[in-house]
Design a protein around this motif. Sequence first.
Motif, PDB file in Angstrom:
ATOM      1  N   ASN A 142      -0.773  -9.018   0.424  1.00 14.18           N
ATOM      2  CA  ASN A 142      -0.012  -7.787   0.221  1.00 14.18           C
ATOM      3  C   ASN A 142      -0.310  -6.824   1.353  1.00 14.18           C
ATOM      4  OD1 ASN A 142      -2.010  -5.599  -0.563  1.00 14.18           O
ATOM      5  ND2 ASN A 142      -2.534  -7.156  -2.083  1.00 14.18           N
ATOM      6  N   GLY A 170       0.568  -2.529   2.376  1.00 14.19           N
ATOM      7  CA  GLY A 170       1.171  -1.315   1.869  1.00 14.19           C
ATOM      8  C   GLY A 170       0.835  -0.092   2.693  1.00 14.19           C
ATOM      9  N   THR A 209      -8.010  -5.406  -1.837  1.00 17.66           N
ATOM     10  CA  THR A 209      -7.199  -4.699  -0.850  1.00 17.66           C
ATOM     11  C   THR A 209      -8.096  -3.766  -0.064  1.00 17.66           C
ATOM     12  OG1 THR A 209      -5.226  -4.809  -2.237  1.00 17.66           O
ATOM     13  CG2 THR A 209      -5.238  -3.149  -0.492  1.00 17.66           C
ATOM     14  N   ARG A 261       0.637  -1.430 -11.560  1.00 15.51           N
ATOM     15  CA  ARG A 261       1.318  -1.928 -10.361  1.00 15.51           C
ATOM     16  C   ARG A 261       2.671  -2.528 -10.749  1.00 15.51           C
ATOM     17  NH1 ARG A 261      -0.681  -6.940  -6.642  1.00 15.51           N
ATOM     18  NH2 ARG A 261       0.352  -6.343  -4.728  1.00 15.51           N
ATOM     19  N   GLN A 272       6.413  -3.982 -10.299  1.00 13.48           N
ATOM     20  CA  GLN A 272       6.943  -4.831  -9.229  1.00 13.48           C
ATOM     21  C   GLN A 272       8.395  -5.199  -9.500  1.00 13.48           C
ATOM     22  OE1 GLN A 272       4.348  -8.231  -9.382  1.00 13.48           O
ATOM     23  NE2 GLN A 272       2.552  -6.930  -9.434  1.00 13.48           N
ATOM     24  N   ALA A 327       8.380  -6.140  -3.986  1.00 10.48           N
ATOM     25  CA  ALA A 327       7.968  -4.792  -3.626  1.00 10.48           C
ATOM     26  C   ALA A 327       7.178  -4.230  -4.800  1.00 10.48           C
ATOM     27  CB  ALA A 327       9.196  -3.924  -3.350  1.00 10.48           C
ATOM     28  N   TYR A 338       4.673  -0.691  -6.360  1.00 13.03           N
ATOM     29  CA  TYR A 338       4.026   0.623  -6.308  1.00 13.03           C
ATOM     30  C   TYR A 338       2.703   0.442  -7.028  1.00 13.03           C
ATOM     31  CZ  TYR A 338       2.747   5.350  -7.642  1.00 13.03           C
ATOM     32  OH  TYR A 338       2.052   6.519  -7.837  1.00 13.03           O
ATOM     33  N   ALA A 343      -0.053   3.627  -3.436  1.00 13.55           N
ATOM     34  CA  ALA A 343       0.480   2.902  -2.284  1.00 13.55           C
ATOM     35  C   ALA A 343       1.796   2.247  -2.686  1.00 13.55           C
ATOM     36  CB  ALA A 343      -0.506   1.843  -1.813  1.00 13.55           C
ATOM     37  N   ILE A 344       2.672   2.122  -1.711  1.00 15.15           N
ATOM     38  CA  ILE A 344       3.885   1.322  -1.884  1.00 15.15           C
ATOM     39  C   ILE A 344       3.803   0.203  -0.864  1.00 15.15           C
ATOM     40  CG2 ILE A 344       5.351   3.124  -2.836  1.00 15.15           C
ATOM     41  CD1 ILE A 344       6.480   3.563  -0.040  1.00 15.15           C
ATOM     42  N   GLY A 345       4.336  -0.960  -1.233  1.00 12.27           N
ATOM     43  CA  GLY A 345       4.212  -2.067  -0.304  1.00 12.27           C
ATOM     44  C   GLY A 345       5.024  -3.278  -0.699  1.00 12.27           C
TER      45      GLY A 345
END
Length: 174
Positions: free
Chosen positions: A40, A42, A79, A132, A134, A146, A148, A162-164
């Motif tokens: 991942n 982000g 992460t 999280r 998705q 994607a 958040y 975080a966004i990713g």
Amino acid sequence: MKKLVLSFALMMAVFATYAQATREIEDINEDNSWLKLGLNMGVPVGDIGDFSSFALGLDVAAQFMRTDNFGLGVASGYTNYFGKENLPDFGAIPLGLMLRYYPEPSGFFVGTDVGYTFLTGDIASDGGFYIRPQLGYHNYDWNIFAFYNQVFTSEPWADIQAIGVAATYNIRFK
């Protein structure tokens, strides 16, 4: 944010309620269960964006398809949040419940991970509750989505958001 969490949980419960055929945990096989491994990346947003410019991590999850459309499992990983300028990096280790709804055998899906994230490094908190949500695309082997991610810490100014995007590969149980 509480309304978002409650709405998403309610949506997942409704999807599970409408499921027709359920499987028991004893029925695990390569057709309905797998290990998901992936990467991942982000961009930190909110206050934490002042301290970190980029996040890169590893996702690992075990999923059991309770019905043909509803999957559940456990999710974890690591992460690393890279510090801006001379600020130190810090890490996040989530441990949570994974919920997924797949309308079709291949195509779009929605899901969320919820649980607790342990924080490492020089940061103002040891961790907190995380969510999280998705939205992504899946097929037999891959999930691309994607997300958040938010970690709610005891210090609201230290919440990590975080966004990713992420991609995971499905390794079938034998």
